[in-house]
Design an enzyme around this catalytic site. Sequence first.
Site, PDB file in Angstrom:
ATOM      1  N   ARG A 172     -15.229  26.133 -18.321  1.00 36.75           N
ATOM      2  CA  ARG A 172     -16.133  25.338 -19.148  1.00 36.75           C
ATOM      3  C   ARG A 172     -16.077  23.875 -18.733  1.00 36.75           C
ATOM      4  O   ARG A 172     -15.214  23.461 -17.965  1.00 36.75           O
ATOM      5  CB  ARG A 172     -15.776  25.496 -20.618  1.00 36.75           C
ATOM      6  CG  ARG A 172     -14.370  25.076 -20.923  1.00 36.75           C
ATOM      7  CD  ARG A 172     -14.074  25.300 -22.383  1.00 36.75           C
ATOM      8  NE  ARG A 172     -12.629  25.277 -22.546  1.00 36.75           N
ATOM      9  CZ  ARG A 172     -12.001  25.807 -23.572  1.00 36.75           C
ATOM     10  NH1 ARG A 172     -12.669  26.426 -24.503  1.00 36.75           N
ATOM     11  NH2 ARG A 172     -10.704  25.717 -23.671  1.00 36.75           N
ATOM     12  N   ARG A 176     -14.467  15.639 -22.026  1.00 37.90           N
ATOM     13  CA  ARG A 176     -14.652  15.395 -23.465  1.00 37.90           C
ATOM     14  C   ARG A 176     -15.289  14.033 -23.656  1.00 37.90           C
ATOM     15  O   ARG A 176     -14.846  13.065 -23.050  1.00 37.90           O
ATOM     16  CB  ARG A 176     -13.320  15.415 -24.181  1.00 37.90           C
ATOM     17  CG  ARG A 176     -12.685  16.759 -24.091  1.00 37.90           C
ATOM     18  CD  ARG A 176     -11.549  16.881 -25.068  1.00 37.90           C
ATOM     19  NE  ARG A 176     -10.848  18.112 -24.756  1.00 37.90           N
ATOM     20  CZ  ARG A 176      -9.540  18.252 -24.810  1.00 37.90           C
ATOM     21  NH1 ARG A 176      -8.798  17.245 -25.202  1.00 37.90           N
ATOM     22  NH2 ARG A 176      -8.982  19.408 -24.519  1.00 37.90           N
ATOM     23  N   ARG A 248       0.919  32.506  -5.308  1.00 39.68           N
ATOM     24  CA  ARG A 248       1.406  31.178  -4.971  1.00 39.68           C
ATOM     25  C   ARG A 248       2.784  31.034  -5.587  1.00 39.68           C
ATOM     26  O   ARG A 248       3.042  31.535  -6.687  1.00 39.68           O
ATOM     27  CB  ARG A 248       0.489  30.095  -5.557  1.00 39.68           C
ATOM     28  CG  ARG A 248      -0.916  30.138  -5.045  1.00 39.68           C
ATOM     29  CD  ARG A 248      -1.062  29.758  -3.603  1.00 39.68           C
ATOM     30  NE  ARG A 248      -0.864  28.327  -3.366  1.00 39.68           N
ATOM     31  CZ  ARG A 248      -0.790  27.789  -2.159  1.00 39.68           C
ATOM     32  NH1 ARG A 248      -0.859  28.560  -1.071  1.00 39.68           N
ATOM     33  NH2 ARG A 248      -0.631  26.479  -1.999  1.00 39.68           N
ATOM     34  N   ARG A 278       2.416  17.504  -9.027  1.00 36.88           N
ATOM     35  CA  ARG A 278       2.712  16.749 -10.245  1.00 36.88           C
ATOM     36  C   ARG A 278       4.211  16.475 -10.325  1.00 36.88           C
ATOM     37  O   ARG A 278       5.016  17.094  -9.611  1.00 36.88           O
ATOM     38  CB  ARG A 278       2.247  17.506 -11.489  1.00 36.88           C
ATOM     39  CG  ARG A 278       2.861  18.881 -11.639  1.00 36.88           C
ATOM     40  CD  ARG A 278       2.299  19.585 -12.880  1.00 36.88           C
ATOM     41  NE  ARG A 278       2.851  20.914 -13.032  1.00 36.88           N
ATOM     42  CZ  ARG A 278       2.622  21.710 -14.074  1.00 36.88           C
ATOM     43  NH1 ARG A 278       1.840  21.312 -15.055  1.00 36.88           N
ATOM     44  NH2 ARG A 278       3.169  22.910 -14.136  1.00 36.88           N
ATOM     45  N   GLU A 299       6.719  18.900  -8.112  1.00 38.95           N
ATOM     46  CA  GLU A 299       6.289  20.300  -7.995  1.00 38.95           C
ATOM     47  C   GLU A 299       5.366  20.481  -6.787  1.00 38.95           C
ATOM     48  O   GLU A 299       4.351  19.796  -6.675  1.00 38.95           O
ATOM     49  CB  GLU A 299       5.566  20.663  -9.295  1.00 38.95           C
ATOM     50  CG  GLU A 299       5.299  22.121  -9.473  1.00 38.95           C
ATOM     51  CD  GLU A 299       4.776  22.412 -10.879  1.00 38.95           C
ATOM     52  OE1 GLU A 299       5.317  21.880 -11.872  1.00 38.95           O
ATOM     53  OE2 GLU A 299       3.798  23.181 -10.965  1.00 38.95           O
ATOM     54  N   TYR A 347      -2.607  36.071 -14.456  1.00 39.24           N
ATOM     55  CA  TYR A 347      -1.999  34.906 -15.088  1.00 39.24           C
ATOM     56  C   TYR A 347      -2.157  35.081 -16.596  1.00 39.24           C
ATOM     57  O   TYR A 347      -3.262  35.301 -17.096  1.00 39.24           O
ATOM     58  CB  TYR A 347      -2.672  33.583 -14.652  1.00 39.24           C
ATOM     59  CG  TYR A 347      -2.048  32.447 -15.435  1.00 39.24           C
ATOM     60  CD1 TYR A 347      -0.856  31.875 -15.016  1.00 39.24           C
ATOM     61  CD2 TYR A 347      -2.591  32.023 -16.655  1.00 39.24           C
ATOM     62  CE1 TYR A 347      -0.221  30.905 -15.769  1.00 39.24           C
ATOM     63  CE2 TYR A 347      -1.961  31.050 -17.413  1.00 39.24           C
ATOM     64  CZ  TYR A 347      -0.781  30.500 -16.961  1.00 39.24           C
ATOM     65  OH  TYR A 347      -0.143  29.553 -17.724  1.00 39.24           O
ATOM     66  N   ASP A 349      -0.986  33.319 -20.358  1.00 36.68           N
ATOM     67  CA  ASP A 349      -0.226  32.355 -21.151  1.00 36.68           C
ATOM     68  C   ASP A 349       0.738  33.124 -22.049  1.00 36.68           C
ATOM     69  O   ASP A 349       0.558  34.331 -22.301  1.00 36.68           O
ATOM     70  CB  ASP A 349      -1.182  31.494 -21.991  1.00 36.68           C
ATOM     71  CG  ASP A 349      -1.647  30.265 -21.216  1.00 36.68           C
ATOM     72  OD1 ASP A 349      -0.900  29.792 -20.345  1.00 36.68           O
ATOM     73  OD2 ASP A 349      -2.760  29.779 -21.493  1.00 36.68           O
TER      74      ASP A 349
END
Length: 382
Positions: A172, A176, A248, A278, A299, A347, A349
């Site tokens: 999406r 914002r 990965r 990051r 990372e 993947y 969560d």
Amino acid sequence: MSYILLVGAGFSGAVIGRELAEAGHDVDIIDQRLHVAGNCHTERDEYSGVMLHVYGPHIFHTDDAQVWEYVTRFSVFKPYINRVKSTVGGAVYSLPINLHTINQFFGKTLRPDEAKAFIEQQADTSISDPQTFEEQALRFVGRDLYEAFFKGYTKKQWGCEPSELPASILKRLPVRFNYNDNYFFHRFQGMPEHGYTALVEKILDHENITVKLNTAFDPSMTEQYDHVFYSGPLDGYFSFSEGRLGYRTLDFERFTYQGDYQGCAVMNYGQESVPFTRITEHKHFSPWEEHEGSVCYREYSRACGPDDIPYYPIRLVKEKEMLSRYVALAENTEGVTFVGRLGTYRYLDMDVTIREALDTARGFLDCVENNQPVPAFFVKPL
Ligand SMILES: Cc1cc2nc3c(=O)[nH]c(=O)nc-3n(C[C@H](O)[C@H](O)[C@H](O)COP(=O)(O)OP(=O)(O)OC[C@H]3O[C@@H](n4cnc5c(N)ncnc54)[C@H](O)[C@@H]3O)c2cc1C
């Protein structure tokens, strides 16, 4: 009552195990690692006392009230809002791209409606049906924001051009038009007070559950059990007979600091010229604690080799073809159900993992009650 083996003591194994134990089954849970909680494992750094997210940062967020109720049964959750920053081109911006980011990046003072109109001007409207990640990003935000915040980061994360990735990765509009910099949209968000490992230990604390760490799965084990739930890698179960499913992996370069290194938990580096994606500073994941010392991880993402920890499934066309062959093999295997992120090569969560584990346990109990065969998958990997 049945005698059940669960392979893997991450959230998948722990939650299924707990549900079956509460229903009166005898449950053995094995894990090849020396700790429970899988990739969500946390441990205290012995020098600074900082709670470390050993396999990368984990923030609990969900819209699923039942899952929230479930996890808060086993741990107090402290309020935590994930606010991510990104260093690009010598400046620090706020992510996800919001009104602050837009105004700062373009040197403007736009209000929400003005910003919306401005971003629409930036967007590449010649792309009517975006097929790739790159087209999707250009269609949503235009070239400047795409190159600053998505292009380099995505190339480093996935090791390929964004034009080779499907549009579905960027589902999406990643923008914002207000100053809300909460990374997640979900209703519930927080961190377990004593870390994820303590939380999983609590889930596993039941008289019908026996946990054996440092124990790798061996196919001969299945003979002793009425049923096996396997949350290890699907291809590994079949000795990689169809090839290795692509993942990965991540390398964490750890360093310490006295004081506050970066002032926030997550600092992304969008530019391709910076080799890492990051830096995470772990004490900021527990903002209710105070520590003088600090532990940070740089990372790096790269292709996963046979001896690396598989993190992100790649799931492009080639991998999906291979996956379909493994699914067929699994469906011809009796007495084993494949679960979790590795068992279904997706993947997931944590909240989705827990939801699926609760549903899987319910499905299994229904099969037992109705004398029906237990499927290889309660959630189809494809
Ligand atoms: C870098 C990263 C960051 C993430 N951040 C978030 C986040 O912020 N929020 C969120 O909600 N989710 C996050 N996730 C997702 C989260 O890690 C998963 O939802 C969760 O780990 C899935 O649990 P699982 O039990 O299915 O798998 P795992 O946690 O991987 O557990 C599987 C277990 O099986 C064991 N195992 C495997 N093979 C064998 C074998 N042959 N024998 C014995 N044991 C075996 C492994 O040692 C492991 O302990 C993140 C994932 C990654 C990769």
